[in-house]
Design a protein around this motif. Structure first.
Motif, PDB file in Angstrom:
ATOM      1  N   MET A   1       0.884  -1.068   0.054  1.00  0.00           N
ATOM      2  CA  MET A   1      -0.006   0.082   0.089  1.00  0.00           C
ATOM      3  C   MET A   1       0.826   1.297  -0.070  1.00  0.00           C
ATOM      4  O   MET A   1       2.040   1.224   0.547  1.00  0.00           O
ATOM      5  N   ARG A   2       0.228   2.356  -0.484  1.00  0.00           N
ATOM      6  CA  ARG A   2       1.198   3.629  -0.732  1.00  0.00           C
ATOM      7  C   ARG A   2       0.968   4.420   0.553  1.00  0.00           C
ATOM      8  O   ARG A   2       0.035   4.344   1.122  1.00  0.00           O
ATOM      9  N   ILE A   3       2.202   4.772   1.052  1.00  0.00           N
ATOM     10  CA  ILE A   3       2.190   5.731   2.240  1.00  0.00           C
ATOM     11  C   ILE A   3       2.340   7.227   1.583  1.00  0.00           C
ATOM     12  O   ILE A   3       3.035   7.436   0.676  1.00  0.00           O
ATOM     13  N   SER A   4       1.178   8.153   1.982  1.00  0.00           N
ATOM     14  CA  SER A   4       1.439   9.377   1.473  1.00  0.00           C
ATOM     15  C   SER A   4       2.562  10.170   1.669  1.00  0.00           C
ATOM     16  O   SER A   4       3.461  10.117   2.572  1.00  0.00           O
ATOM     17  N   ASP A   5       2.876  10.932   0.662  1.00  0.00           N
ATOM     18  CA  ASP A   5       3.963  11.869   0.751  1.00  0.00           C
ATOM     19  C   ASP A   5       4.089  12.783   1.949  1.00  0.00           C
ATOM     20  O   ASP A   5       5.103  13.109   2.470  1.00  0.00           O
ATOM     21  N   ARG A   6       2.838  12.874   2.280  1.00  0.00           N
ATOM     22  CA  ARG A   6       2.773  13.640   3.884  1.00  0.00           C
ATOM     23  C   ARG A   6       3.665  13.171   4.599  1.00  0.00           C
ATOM     24  O   ARG A   6       4.533  13.725   5.466  1.00  0.00           O
ATOM     25  N   LEU A   7       3.452  11.725   4.897  1.00  0.00           N
ATOM     26  CA  LEU A   7       4.248  11.056   5.793  1.00  0.00           C
ATOM     27  C   LEU A   7       5.621  10.618   5.079  1.00  0.00           C
ATOM     28  O   LEU A   7       6.780  10.591   5.970  1.00  0.00           O
ATOM     29  N   ALA A   8       5.670  10.425   4.061  1.00  0.00           N
ATOM     30  CA  ALA A   8       6.813   9.622   3.640  1.00  0.00           C
ATOM     31  C   ALA A   8       8.181  10.760   3.495  1.00  0.00           C
ATOM     32  O   ALA A   8       9.288  10.225   3.463  1.00  0.00           O
ATOM     33  N   THR A   9       7.696  11.934   3.479  1.00  0.00           N
ATOM     34  CA  THR A   9       9.025  12.854   3.715  1.00  0.00           C
ATOM     35  C   THR A   9       9.332  13.366   4.964  1.00  0.00           C
ATOM     36  O   THR A   9       9.779  14.265   5.357  1.00  0.00           O
ATOM     37  N   LEU A  10       8.545  12.719   6.083  1.00  0.00           N
ATOM     38  CA  LEU A  10       8.985  13.008   7.282  1.00  0.00           C
ATOM     39  C   LEU A  10      10.285  12.508   7.916  1.00  0.00           C
ATOM     40  O   LEU A  10      10.350  11.989   8.985  1.00  0.00           O
ATOM     41  N   VAL A  11      11.302  12.182   7.068  1.00  0.00           N
ATOM     42  CA  VAL A  11      12.431  11.673   7.301  1.00  0.00           C
ATOM     43  C   VAL A  11      13.157  12.518   8.279  1.00  0.00           C
ATOM     44  O   VAL A  11      13.039  13.999   7.791  1.00  0.00           O
ATOM     45  N   SER A  12      14.122  12.175   9.096  1.00  0.00           N
ATOM     46  CA  SER A  12      14.811  13.391   9.984  1.00  0.00           C
ATOM     47  C   SER A  12      15.969  13.817   8.813  1.00  0.00           C
ATOM     48  O   SER A  12      16.498  13.219   8.101  1.00  0.00           O
ATOM     49  N   ASP A  13      15.865  15.329   9.176  1.00  0.00           N
ATOM     50  CA  ASP A  13      16.963  15.880   8.368  1.00  0.00           C
ATOM     51  C   ASP A  13      18.421  15.975   9.372  1.00  0.00           C
ATOM     52  O   ASP A  13      18.293  15.637  10.565  1.00  0.00           O
ATOM     53  N   GLY A  14      19.560  16.345   8.613  1.00  0.00           N
ATOM     54  CA  GLY A  14      20.637  16.765   9.307  1.00  0.00           C
ATOM     55  C   GLY A  14      21.506  15.451   9.319  1.00  0.00           C
ATOM     56  O   GLY A  14      20.918  14.165   9.347  1.00  0.00           O
ATOM     57  N   ASP A  15      22.702  15.616   8.991  1.00  0.00           N
ATOM     58  CA  ASP A  15      23.836  14.384   9.152  1.00  0.00           C
ATOM     59  C   ASP A  15      24.045  14.160  10.417  1.00  0.00           C
ATOM     60  O   ASP A  15      24.493  14.898  11.206  1.00  0.00           O
ATOM     61  N   GLY A  16      24.381  12.778  11.149  1.00  0.00           N
ATOM     62  CA  GLY A  16      24.895  12.583  12.116  1.00  0.00           C
ATOM     63  C   GLY A  16      24.213  11.914  13.252  1.00  0.00           C
ATOM     64  O   GLY A  16      24.907  11.794  14.524  1.00  0.00           O
ATOM     65  N   TRP A  17      23.124  11.591  12.923  1.00  0.00           N
ATOM     66  CA  TRP A  17      22.551  11.091  14.225  1.00  0.00           C
ATOM     67  C   TRP A  17      22.916   9.546  14.198  1.00  0.00           C
ATOM     68  O   TRP A  17      22.482   8.914  15.159  1.00  0.00           O
ATOM     69  N   GLY A  18      23.616   9.113  13.165  1.00  0.00           N
ATOM     70  CA  GLY A  18      24.124   7.570  13.434  1.00  0.00           C
ATOM     71  C   GLY A  18      25.209   7.799  14.760  1.00  0.00           C
ATOM     72  O   GLY A  18      25.063   6.692  15.198  1.00  0.00           O
ATOM     73  N   VAL A  19      25.712   8.795  15.000  1.00  0.00           N
ATOM     74  CA  VAL A  19      26.736   8.775  16.560  1.00  0.00           C
ATOM     75  C   VAL A  19      25.804   8.503  17.488  1.00  0.00           C
ATOM     76  O   VAL A  19      25.980   7.648  18.485  1.00  0.00           O
ATOM     77  N   PHE A  20      24.598   9.190  17.326  1.00  0.00           N
ATOM     78  CA  PHE A  20      23.723   8.765  18.767  1.00  0.00           C
ATOM     79  C   PHE A  20      23.298   7.196  18.830  1.00  0.00           C
ATOM     80  O   PHE A  20      23.143   6.691  19.611  1.00  0.00           O
ATOM     81  N   TYR A  21      22.821   6.810  17.463  1.00  0.00           N
ATOM     82  CA  TYR A  21      22.486   5.402  17.411  1.00  0.00           C
ATOM     83  C   TYR A  21      23.650   4.455  18.006  1.00  0.00           C
ATOM     84  O   TYR A  21      23.120   3.340  18.559  1.00  0.00           O
TER      85      TYR A  21
END
Ligand code: PMP
Length: 393
Positions: A1-21
């Motif tokens: 099923m398709r996920i609306s663009d409204r939600l699909a674009t809610l990826v986090s911005d910014g580089d570097g969250w990998g360090v936190f994870y």
């Protein structure tokens, strides 16, 4: 099923969250890591607030609560805002929300129609671009440059204002720890008023001010009719998990936001609101008790960093963070944070995770006890000095 663009674009911005994870994964494996990453107190909510929550829930305040917030809490928040800002504020100017994040979303739903541009200042709190996108608008960052002490520049904002309907600002600031000065704030108030933009002021760190006093732009001349203030008890009362905050604004705006709340959150649990009322009724001593360790650690950390010839700190005037300029090491904020975690098991946030304007910096959260913070900073600074020495050889 398709996920609306409204939600699909809610990826986090910014580089570097990998360090936190990565730091979190190491901790889960049992590795000792000093985590100076996210902005959460190292103390739980005050037991007296929890007792009040318990009392209210046992007393039956467990059904649907009034969508805009209980009358008692709205009145209390209005009185609190009036007292702190000097701006007459009544119940009709207050919507109680489940935390500041919900208030940020609501404010952008009010200010931005699909396709509008929502301005925000870079460096920024991680959810800002996604929140603006969630309201259907296009997030437009405007840099507050390290060279300007991370103060926002009204002229740069004006240059990006075509097609914009809102400007989101945050003082005391996460991630930089700086306070916007009065002249800048007045400049932003004037600019947004003349351009017909909503000024959305995120003030969730308003009780964590180390130099001077918190100044809400809503208190400045010409601001009241187009300013929405987002407040929260997450930071001021160590109530991050209780999800309690508010939006303050002109009555017609609050009335529209109540309609939004009816169709989204449907209010905030009554026993949480009762606990929040109790906490606000306690007054400043509780806020000061919660802020005190951060004030002390800011002083401690600023003293340690001042002795280092290669790393500079942005003026840490408020909030829970220290923004360190590590550009002289030759590494990016991301490269530095990754190497610090790998070699020394200390996790800090790369500046790049808060936008391009914070590149070459790392953010240190003052969220561990003093001795551990001092040790971690010593190691971080020695590491930076070694890198500089290696680079010079
Ligand atoms: N704004 C800023 C600048 C923040 O740092 C945070 C939380 N870290 C929030 C808003 C959201 O806070 P809450 O939803 O917990 O009130």
């Amino acid at each position: 099923m398709r996920i609306s663009d409204r939600l699909a674009t809610l990826v986090s911005d910014g580089d570097g969250w990998g360090v936190f994870y990565k730091a979190r994964a190491l901790v889960a494996e049992g590795v000792a890591v000093t985590e100076l990453t996210i902005g959460e107190h190292d103390i739980p909510t005050h037991p007296r607030i929890l007792e009040e929550m318990h009392r209210a829930a046992r007393g039956g305040h467990t059904g649907y609560a009034a969508v805009p917030g209980t009358d008692a809490l709205r009145d209390k928040v209005a009185a609190h805002v009036t007292e702190r800002s000097g701006v007459p504020t009544g119940r009709g100017n207050v919507l109680i929300t489940p935390g500041g994040q919900s208030g940020l979303f609501a404010a952008h739903m009010l200010a931005c129609a699909p396709g509008d541009r929502g301005l925000f200042i870079d460096p920024y709190y991680a959810t800002y671009p996604g929140t603006i996108r969630a309201a259907g608008a296009l997030p437009v960052p405007v840099a507050a440059r390290a060279e300007d002490g991370f103060q926002p520049d009204p002229a740069r904002i004006a240059a990006s204002a075509a097609g914009a309907t809102s400007l989101l600002i945050n003082t005391p600031n996460n991630p930089t720890g700086i306070l916007y000065d009065r002249d800048r704030l007045q400049g932003l108030v004037d600019l947004t008023r003349t351009r017909g933009l909503w000024l959305i002021s995120d003030e969730v760190y308003d009780t964590m001010v180390w130099d001077g006093r918190h100044l809400s732009p809503r208190a400045l001349p010409g601001a009241r009719d187009h300013t929405l203030v987002v407040g929260s008890m997450s930071k001021s009362h160590a109530m991050t998990g209780s999800r309690i905050g508010w939006v303050i604004g002109p009555e017609p705006a609050i009335s529209a936001l109540i309609d939004l709340a009816t169709h989204t959150t449907y209010g905030v649990p009554g026993y949480i609101q009762d606990a929040a009322l109790f906490a606000l009724d306690e007054g400043a001593w509780l806020e000061e008790e919660i802020a005190a360790p951060f004030r002390r650690r800011r002083d401690l950390a600023a003293g340690i960093v001042a002795g280092c010839p290669v790393v500079q700190s942005a003026p840490a005037q408020g909030a829970m963070y220290l923004m360190l300029d590590i550009r002289r090491t030759g590494l990016s904020g991301l490269g530095f944070a990754e190497a610090l975690l790998d070699r020394h098991r200390i996790a800090v946030m790369p500046g790049e995770s808060f936008g391009r304007a914070a590149a070459g910096h790392v953010r240190v959260a003052l969220t561990v006890e003093d001795a551990a913070l001092a040790r971690a900073l010593d190691v971080l600074l020695r590491f930076a000095e070694d890198l500089c020495r290696e680079a010079a050889e």
